[in-house]
Design a protein around this motif. Structure first.
Motif, PDB file in Angstrom:
ATOM      1  N   GLN A  54      31.290  58.964  58.187  1.00 44.42           N
ATOM      2  CA  GLN A  54      31.850  58.092  59.227  1.00 44.42           C
ATOM      3  C   GLN A  54      32.789  57.050  58.618  1.00 44.42           C
ATOM      4  OE1 GLN A  54      28.830  55.893  61.321  1.00 44.42           O
ATOM      5  NE2 GLN A  54      30.301  54.554  62.302  1.00 44.42           N
ATOM      6  N   LYS A  55      33.971  56.923  59.201  1.00 44.51           N
ATOM      7  CA  LYS A  55      34.950  55.925  58.770  1.00 44.51           C
ATOM      8  C   LYS A  55      34.529  54.556  59.302  1.00 44.51           C
ATOM      9  CE  LYS A  55      39.739  54.789  59.672  1.00 44.51           C
ATOM     10  NZ  LYS A  55      40.987  55.246  60.277  1.00 44.51           N
ATOM     11  N   GLN A  56      34.490  53.562  58.414  1.00 44.73           N
ATOM     12  CA  GLN A  56      34.123  52.204  58.810  1.00 44.73           C
ATOM     13  C   GLN A  56      35.345  51.310  59.018  1.00 44.73           C
ATOM     14  OE1 GLN A  56      31.652  51.251  55.383  1.00 44.73           O
ATOM     15  NE2 GLN A  56      29.822  51.338  56.668  1.00 44.73           N
ATOM     16  N   ALA A  57      36.335  51.475  58.164  1.00 47.31           N
ATOM     17  CA  ALA A  57      37.530  50.624  58.203  1.00 47.31           C
ATOM     18  C   ALA A  57      38.631  51.310  57.409  1.00 47.31           C
ATOM     19  CB  ALA A  57      37.225  49.252  57.617  1.00 47.31           C
ATOM     20  N   ALA A  58      39.838  50.773  57.490  1.00 46.31           N
ATOM     21  CA  ALA A  58      40.975  51.305  56.737  1.00 46.31           C
ATOM     22  C   ALA A  58      41.745  50.143  56.136  1.00 46.31           C
ATOM     23  CB  ALA A  58      41.874  52.130  57.650  1.00 46.31           C
ATOM     24  N   TYR A  59      42.158  50.299  54.884  1.00 43.33           N
ATOM     25  CA  TYR A  59      42.825  49.218  54.165  1.00 43.33           C
ATOM     26  C   TYR A  59      44.143  49.698  53.563  1.00 43.33           C
ATOM     27  CZ  TYR A  59      38.254  47.071  54.649  1.00 43.33           C
ATOM     28  OH  TYR A  59      37.090  46.559  55.165  1.00 43.33           O
ATOM     29  N   PRO A  60      45.222  48.926  53.735  1.00 43.18           N
ATOM     30  CA  PRO A  60      46.527  49.297  53.170  1.00 43.18           C
ATOM     31  C   PRO A  60      46.625  48.918  51.687  1.00 43.18           C
ATOM     32  CG  PRO A  60      46.743  47.263  54.390  1.00 43.18           C
ATOM     33  CD  PRO A  60      45.315  47.740  54.586  1.00 43.18           C
ATOM     34  N   ASN A  61      47.652  49.430  51.027  1.00 41.29           N
ATOM     35  CA  ASN A  61      47.923  49.057  49.638  1.00 41.29           C
ATOM     36  C   ASN A  61      47.960  47.543  49.499  1.00 41.29           C
ATOM     37  OD1 ASN A  61      48.185  51.611  48.395  1.00 41.29           O
ATOM     38  ND2 ASN A  61      50.267  51.824  49.170  1.00 41.29           N
ATOM     39  N   GLY A  62      47.446  47.059  48.391  1.00 42.84           N
ATOM     40  CA  GLY A  62      47.449  45.628  48.109  1.00 42.84           C
ATOM     41  C   GLY A  62      46.228  44.879  48.582  1.00 42.84           C
ATOM     42  N   THR A  63      45.407  45.490  49.432  1.00 36.64           N
ATOM     43  CA  THR A  63      44.201  44.824  49.924  1.00 36.64           C
ATOM     44  C   THR A  63      43.213  44.652  48.779  1.00 36.64           C
ATOM     45  OG1 THR A  63      44.457  45.851  52.101  1.00 36.64           O
ATOM     46  CG2 THR A  63      42.281  44.956  51.564  1.00 36.64           C
ATOM     47  N   ARG A  64      42.716  43.440  48.601  1.00 35.90           N
ATOM     48  CA  ARG A  64      41.683  43.199  47.592  1.00 35.90           C
ATOM     49  C   ARG A  64      40.336  43.596  48.182  1.00 35.90           C
ATOM     50  NH1 ARG A  64      42.581  39.975  42.893  1.00 35.90           N
ATOM     51  NH2 ARG A  64      44.792  39.498  42.776  1.00 35.90           N
ATOM     52  N   LEU A  65      39.548  44.275  47.371  1.00 32.53           N
ATOM     53  CA  LEU A  65      38.243  44.753  47.813  1.00 32.53           C
ATOM     54  C   LEU A  65      37.130  44.051  47.040  1.00 32.53           C
ATOM     55  CD1 LEU A  65      39.030  48.574  47.821  1.00 32.53           C
ATOM     56  CD2 LEU A  65      38.967  47.046  49.799  1.00 32.53           C
TER      57      LEU A  65
END
Length: 123
Positions: A54-65
């Motif tokens: 299951q997908k929880q979220a989506a993050y673009p390039n540059g997003t700090r995790l």
């Protein structure tokens, strides 16, 4: 009587510390970011370490995790931290790594998993 009160107080303090600290694997550090995702696409954070999960979220390039440090195959990001960035990336390239995030942006943080090919140590 005083020893009973002290014991109860000590138990309350220990319980509070354990409740606040949570499980050790959820100790997060924000030292990695999303990289290499094709233009117009995002990195999916999943509930379990699998592309079918299951997908929880989506993050673009540059997003700090915020990483927990755990990756599949027993890899620990903290153990890799002294290595050059290219070696760290190589070590997790084909592994799933656990993140600590708030997918609904409502203050409810959960763990999720991202594919290592698309993350790198933050510069």
């Amino acid at each position: 009587m005083k020893s009973c009160v002290r014991a109860a107080l000590a138990l309350a303090v220990v319980s509070t510390v354990l409740a606040v600290s949570g499980p050790s694997h959820a100790t997060a550090f924000a030292a990695w970011q999303v990289v290499g995702v094709p233009f117009g696409d995002t990195l999916n954070a999943r509930k379990y370490p699998a592309s079918t999960s299951q997908k929880q979220a989506a993050y673009p390039n540059g997003t700090r995790l915020q990483m927990t440090g755990r990756c599949t195959g027993g890899v620990d990001l903290l153990d890799l931290s002294g290595q050059p960035h290219w070696q760290q990336r190589q070590a997790i390239r084909y592994r799933w790594c656990e993140i600590w995030h708030d997918p609904a942006q409502n203050g409810h943080f959960v763990t999720g998993w991202v594919y290592g090919k698309y993350i790198a140590p933050a510069e």
